[in-house]
Design a protein around this motif. Sequence first.
Motif, PDB file in Angstrom:
ATOM      1  N   GLN A 393       0.828  -1.216   0.000  1.00 25.08           N
ATOM      2  CA  GLN A 393       0.000   0.000   0.000  1.00 25.08           C
ATOM      3  C   GLN A 393       0.858   1.260   0.000  1.00 25.08           C
ATOM      4  OE1 GLN A 393      -2.436  -0.997   3.484  1.00 25.08           O
ATOM      5  NE2 GLN A 393      -4.235  -1.025   2.140  1.00 25.08           N
ATOM      6  N   LEU A 402      -2.555   5.393  -5.066  1.00 24.20           N
ATOM      7  CA  LEU A 402      -3.467   5.176  -3.928  1.00 24.20           C
ATOM      8  C   LEU A 402      -3.385   6.365  -2.983  1.00 24.20           C
ATOM      9  CD1 LEU A 402      -5.289   3.059  -2.379  1.00 24.20           C
ATOM     10  CD2 LEU A 402      -3.205   2.258  -1.269  1.00 24.20           C
ATOM     11  N   VAL A 406      -2.771   3.661   5.108  1.00 26.86           N
ATOM     12  CA  VAL A 406      -2.082   2.384   4.925  1.00 26.86           C
ATOM     13  C   VAL A 406      -2.437   1.523   6.125  1.00 26.86           C
ATOM     14  CG1 VAL A 406       0.199   1.313   4.869  1.00 26.86           C
ATOM     15  CG2 VAL A 406      -0.246   3.366   3.512  1.00 26.86           C
ATOM     16  N   THR A 414      -7.488  -0.488  -2.818  1.00 25.75           N
ATOM     17  CA  THR A 414      -6.127  -0.999  -2.987  1.00 25.75           C
ATOM     18  C   THR A 414      -6.043  -1.874  -4.238  1.00 25.75           C
ATOM     19  OG1 THR A 414      -5.822  -0.973  -0.593  1.00 25.75           O
ATOM     20  CG2 THR A 414      -4.266  -2.278  -1.866  1.00 25.75           C
TER      21      THR A 414
END
Length: 447
Positions: A393, A402, A406, A414
């Motif tokens: 991530q 993204l 996280v 994701t």
Amino acid sequence: MSVNRSKGRWSAATILATVLMAGCASPPPPQAQAAAPTENAPAPAAETAPAAAVNVPDITAINQTSCPKQAASYEEWVARFGAYALHQGQSEKVVRTAFAGVYENPSIRDRAGKQPEFVTPVWTYLEKAVSPERIAKGQARLPENRALLAEIERDFGTNPNILMGIWGIETDFGNNFGDVNVFEALSNVGYGTSRKDFACTELLSALKIAAGGKIAPQDMIGSWAGAMGHSQFLPSNYLTIAVDRDRSGAPDLWTSMPDVFASTANHLVRDGWQRGQPWGFEVKLPAGFPYQEAELDIEKPVSHWQQLGVKRVNGQALPALSGDTAILLLAGHKGPAFLTTKNFKAILKYNYSTSYALAVAYLGDRVMGGSGIQGKWPVDEPQLSLAEREEIQQRLVDLGHLSGSVDGVIGLKTRKAIRLFQSRAGLPADGFATKSLLLEMRRRAAG
Ligand SMILES: [Ca+2]
């Protein structure tokens, strides 16, 4: 399910009873005393009141007009919730009876904790959830329920497959619907976790059920998360969705199978279940399939998939289905693929997990004589640790694919970001987070 009950036993019951009694002109009615736990019960509350009891304020003196957010102890949270429930119009007698047997249960807040180190792969989950033993168990319960399931299908449009599937996955066909009283479960969620508004809403609903007088508070048993009975309904679901099919005066999700199946069917219909439609079925994707289209939020008519060359897993052409459908991949392009309808989404409303919904769908089909999944799961795929999931991530964030936190949860956002990375790297854009994906990300970042 077993829970750790070693700590705090009695305290909330004692304190709530004490503080509620403090506001009463007369002693509590006998039934309130009878509602105290009997299993290994110590002497009556008044004789064993722990010293801590005096530290809790009188509930009638608590001005609690909203869901309690702060409490120094479980006992205080219960007392504050009790005051809030009185403010919301619940009777003192109902509140006192409902909380007479509850106690602090730290294992509940531990279960609601942080992300797991490893996420169970879907194939491991399915192996347990749809085991040969469970299929046989469901088939053994079919004859006694067949006529009822047919009546429910006639009245609601939900086939026996789906009702048997949900019953089997939720509670192992009634063998395990939890052993925690709903007032205990939800008060511990309210005190010990961040889900306080959820707990207060559900506790108020549970009190409303108890106030109806048809279901005794001590009979409201379910999971540590507050899901009750054979169909694992939260109290708010009970109030709005549960059906009194057998006309006993109230839905009984603990002992009445007509009520259980009708309530589950009503839940599915409310969430869009279409009579006569399957949940979906396994399919075979052609070489060169645009994997970025394999996501539940990308809905297309069946003709779209036909044009792309998608077939049923046995090689036959896709059947005509009304409405939009979506392709589901749970373990990337090497794993099995499924075409899903709106009915699959109705299952997801019961519990928002694609693995759960697939287990429900397959267990139901298997119990009713259908075959299992034909495609091969990538069982040799190494599991990703929490740190590795977070690293994927973080790298996606660094690449600008993204945004947001996280957290190690590989959800829709994701997966879409992974697909973007995969497309740019010339890889099949299946959105599946794997070790090789992480290695490729590291390699590209270094190079
Ligand atoms: Ca009933």
